[in-house]
Scaffold this active site. Structure first.
Site, PDB file in Angstrom:
ATOM      1  N   ASP A  65      38.344  40.632  32.888  1.00 31.97           N
ATOM      2  CA  ASP A  65      39.218  41.749  32.696  1.00 31.97           C
ATOM      3  C   ASP A  65      40.472  41.202  33.771  1.00 31.97           C
ATOM      4  O   ASP A  65      40.344  41.004  34.799  1.00 31.97           O
ATOM      5  CB  ASP A  65      39.145  43.013  33.195  1.00 31.97           C
ATOM      6  N   TYR A  70      48.415  40.358  37.785  1.00 29.02           N
ATOM      7  CA  TYR A  70      47.652  39.617  38.670  1.00 29.02           C
ATOM      8  C   TYR A  70      47.729  38.362  39.086  1.00 29.02           C
ATOM      9  O   TYR A  70      47.257  37.750  39.911  1.00 29.02           O
ATOM     10  CB  TYR A  70      46.131  39.699  38.210  1.00 29.02           C
ATOM     11  N   LYS A  99      46.887  42.333  30.095  1.00 31.00           N
ATOM     12  CA  LYS A  99      47.450  43.633  29.989  1.00 31.00           C
ATOM     13  C   LYS A  99      48.939  43.008  29.914  1.00 31.00           C
ATOM     14  O   LYS A  99      49.384  42.345  30.743  1.00 31.00           O
ATOM     15  CB  LYS A  99      47.135  44.656  31.270  1.00 31.00           C
ATOM     16  N   HIS A 132      49.503  48.108  30.460  1.00 32.25           N
ATOM     17  CA  HIS A 132      48.920  48.573  31.639  1.00 32.25           C
ATOM     18  C   HIS A 132      49.129  49.900  32.067  1.00 32.25           C
ATOM     19  O   HIS A 132      48.347  50.513  32.990  1.00 32.25           O
ATOM     20  CB  HIS A 132      49.597  47.449  32.585  1.00 32.25           C
TER      21      HIS A 132
HETATM   22  N1  NAP Z   1      44.026  48.830  34.943  1.00 33.85           N
HETATM   23  C1  NAP Z   1      44.527  49.037  36.089  1.00 33.85           C
HETATM   24  O1  NAP Z   1      45.438  49.816  36.529  1.00 33.85           O
HETATM   25  C2  NAP Z   1      43.567  48.538  37.167  1.00 33.85           C
HETATM   26  C3  NAP Z   1      43.752  49.135  38.210  1.00 33.85           C
HETATM   27  C4  NAP Z   1      42.856  48.572  39.345  1.00 33.85           C
HETATM   28  C5  NAP Z   1      41.876  47.513  39.066  1.00 33.85           C
HETATM   29  N2  NAP Z   1      41.566  47.228  37.606  1.00 33.85           N
HETATM   30  C6  NAP Z   1      40.486  46.200  37.265  1.00 33.85           C
HETATM   31  O2  NAP Z   1      39.314  46.722  37.827  1.00 33.85           O
HETATM   32  C7  NAP Z   1      38.873  45.521  38.716  1.00 33.85           C
HETATM   33  C8  NAP Z   1      37.947  46.244  39.722  1.00 33.85           C
HETATM   34  O3  NAP Z   1      38.650  46.932  40.471  1.00 33.85           O
HETATM   35  P1  NAP Z   1      38.934  46.739  41.976  1.00 33.85           P
HETATM   36  O4  NAP Z   1      39.025  45.231  42.137  1.00 33.85           O
HETATM   37  O5  NAP Z   1      39.955  47.575  42.598  1.00 33.85           O
HETATM   38  O6  NAP Z   1      37.667  47.289  42.660  1.00 33.85           O
HETATM   39  P2  NAP Z   1      36.074  47.120  42.747  1.00 33.85           P
HETATM   40  O7  NAP Z   1      35.424  46.183  41.670  1.00 33.85           O
HETATM   41  O8  NAP Z   1      35.576  48.508  42.808  1.00 33.85           O
HETATM   42  O9  NAP Z   1      35.686  46.579  44.114  1.00 33.85           O
HETATM   43  C9  NAP Z   1      36.120  45.261  44.528  1.00 33.85           C
HETATM   44  C10 NAP Z   1      35.546  45.213  46.053  1.00 33.85           C
HETATM   45  O10 NAP Z   1      34.199  45.245  45.944  1.00 33.85           O
HETATM   46  C11 NAP Z   1      33.576  44.214  46.640  1.00 33.85           C
HETATM   47  N3  NAP Z   1      32.421  43.976  45.955  1.00 33.85           N
HETATM   48  C12 NAP Z   1      31.919  43.542  44.750  1.00 33.85           C
HETATM   49  N4  NAP Z   1      30.601  43.664  44.520  1.00 33.85           N
HETATM   50  C13 NAP Z   1      30.193  44.196  45.492  1.00 33.85           C
HETATM   51  C14 NAP Z   1      28.762  44.385  46.134  1.00 33.85           C
HETATM   52  N5  NAP Z   1      27.640  44.197  44.991  1.00 33.85           N
HETATM   53  N6  NAP Z   1      28.465  44.930  47.099  1.00 33.85           N
HETATM   54  C15 NAP Z   1      29.368  45.287  48.006  1.00 33.85           C
HETATM   55  N7  NAP Z   1      30.552  44.782  47.868  1.00 33.85           N
HETATM   56  C16 NAP Z   1      31.106  44.324  46.644  1.00 33.85           C
HETATM   57  C17 NAP Z   1      34.485  42.924  46.293  1.00 33.85           C
HETATM   58  O11 NAP Z   1      34.482  41.902  47.266  1.00 33.85           O
HETATM   59  P3  NAP Z   1      33.881  40.566  46.981  1.00 33.85           P
HETATM   60  O12 NAP Z   1      34.881  40.004  46.029  1.00 33.85           O
HETATM   61  O13 NAP Z   1      34.032  39.587  48.363  1.00 33.85           O
HETATM   62  O14 NAP Z   1      32.640  40.705  46.514  1.00 33.85           O
HETATM   63  C18 NAP Z   1      36.009  43.685  46.398  1.00 33.85           C
HETATM   64  O15 NAP Z   1      36.258  43.812  48.061  1.00 33.85           O
HETATM   65  C19 NAP Z   1      40.038  44.732  39.061  1.00 33.85           C
HETATM   66  O16 NAP Z   1      39.659  43.483  39.672  1.00 33.85           O
HETATM   67  C20 NAP Z   1      41.004  44.576  37.817  1.00 33.85           C
HETATM   68  O17 NAP Z   1      40.098  43.812  37.061  1.00 33.85           O
HETATM   69  C21 NAP Z   1      42.564  47.762  36.706  1.00 33.85           C
END
Ligand code: NAP
Length: 322
Positions: A65, A70, A99, A132
């Site tokens: 994704d 990004y 997106k 998006h």
């Molecule tokens: N459509 C939208 O508007 C929108 C908005 C926000 C996000 N997104 C998408 O959703 C994805 C995920 O959301 P997000 O990046 O906000 O948050 P997330 O995936 O909920 O959390 C990411 C964080 O968690 C850490 N992490 C990952 N696996 C872990 C584990 N097993 N144990 C402990 N910590 C862990 C990562 O660090 P490390 O990398 O160091 O492991 C990072 O700091 C984004 O990357 C993006 O692709 C979309």
């Protein structure tokens, strides 16, 4: 509630939860298959992101994704080229989502924006292209007021030209999705929204399912991981309720939260650029939570987003009302 349970059960019934490391798939409303776990990539870039794609595909991820905003599509494209050159996968084994950013919402801007994403990714199609946000903006970030129905026509153009195999939306509410369905030729296949234990979005998820729209869950770890927002509600990673469930299955609390989203019929998109955490985040297909455990985790809901979208709340297409 009944409809939601039915939709989630239907979702779960169509994949084999005991299958190996590669995530199972479910069927979109256009007949295509989508892997039920995606790799989130926001915040990863450059060689680290390229390496991450290699590790992720080795670990079994097939769904990536990203988004033009990004600014990592080129690095992801290099990673995809690597894994294909290494013979790990063929292009058709991968499911790539990107997106459309808010400043390209005019109908005639959509296909050119997608072609720019494709050039950066080094691909001739994406599997899924999402609007998006329903709110458009000028290039300088100030609000503009292009109707997302017009944007959707551009998305249909992209699908008809074969540049996006499936099309969908992100951060839309149910009324907005219904308005697209009622006024368009092609319904959205996906709505990508924030879902986690502190923000369960039960009504929106149920409404999407009842309209035949698959939900992708972004920021799936909610407040289990550090966020900019100072007031982090439970659950955090050491929450006793989550720890008890995690111990029962020999998993971590982060894995329990991902599995919780799967049980709810949502496709989590956890982001990691760490090799071990990438592996852990896909190691969730050898157990199932009970309905009681799902209900227990849902009780954490306080409707708390990790983002603050308040500056946009007077916009006519502000979506965060549900
Ligand atoms: N459509 C939208 O508007 C929108 C908005 C926000 C996000 N997104 C998408 O959703 C994805 C995920 O959301 P997000 O990046 O906000 O948050 P997330 O995936 O909920 O959390 C990411 C964080 O968690 C850490 N992490 C990952 N696996 C872990 C584990 N097993 N144990 C402990 N910590 C862990 C990562 O660090 P490390 O990398 O160091 O492991 C990072 O700091 C984004 O990357 C993006 O692709 C979309």
């Amino acid at each position: 509630m009944g409809l939601f349970v039915f939709a989630a059960a239907t979702f779960l019934a169509i994949f084999d939860i005991t299958s190996a490391a590669v995530a199972p798939t479910t069927t979109l409303n256009d007949g295509r298959q989508i892997p039920i776990l995606a790799l989130g990539t926001y915040g990863g870039n450059g060689d680290k992101m390229r390496q991450t794609i290699n590790w992720a595909v080795e670990a079994g991820y097939r769904h990536i994704d990203t988004a033009s905003i990004y600014e990592n599509e080129a690095a992801i494209g290099q990673g995809i080229a690597d894994v294909i050159a290494r013979g790990l996968v063929k292009r058709e084994d991968l499911f790539v989502t990107t997106k459309l950013w808010n400043d390209r919402h005019a109908r005639d801007q959509v296909v050119p924006a997608l072609k720019e994403s494709l050039a950066r990714l080094g691909l001739d199609y994406v599997d899924l292209y999402l609007i998006h946000f329903p709110i458009s903006s000028e290039a300088d970030g100030t609000d503009s007021y292009i109707d997302y129905l017009e944007t959707w026509k551009g998305m249909e153009d992209a699908k008809k030209q074969g540049l996006a195999k499936s099309i969908g939306v992100s951060n839309f509410n149910s009324q907005q999705i219904k308005r697209i369905i009622d006024n368009s030729e092609i319904p959205p296949a996906v709505n990508q929204i924030e879902v986690h234990p502190a923000h369960t979005r039960e009504r929106l998820v149920a409404n999407c399912h009842s309209m035949g729209v698959v939900v992708m869950a972004y920021s799936p770890f909610g407040f289990l991981v550090p966020r900019e927002s100072s007031a982090a509600p439970p659950p955090q990673a050491n929450d006793p309720t989550l720890v008890r469930i995690a111990q029962k299955y020999g998993k971590t609390t982060n894995q329990i939260v991902l599995r919780y989203l799967i049980e709810r019929g949502a496709i989590p998109a956890p982001k990691s650029t760490n090799k071990d955490r990438l592996k852990a985040n896909i190691d969730i297909f050898d157990f199932q939570l009970t309905p009681e455990e799902v209900a227990t985790i849902s009780k954490f809901n306080v409707n708390k987003s990790i983002f603050d979208y308040d500056t946009q709340k007077n916009h006519p297409y502000y979506p965060f009302t549900e």
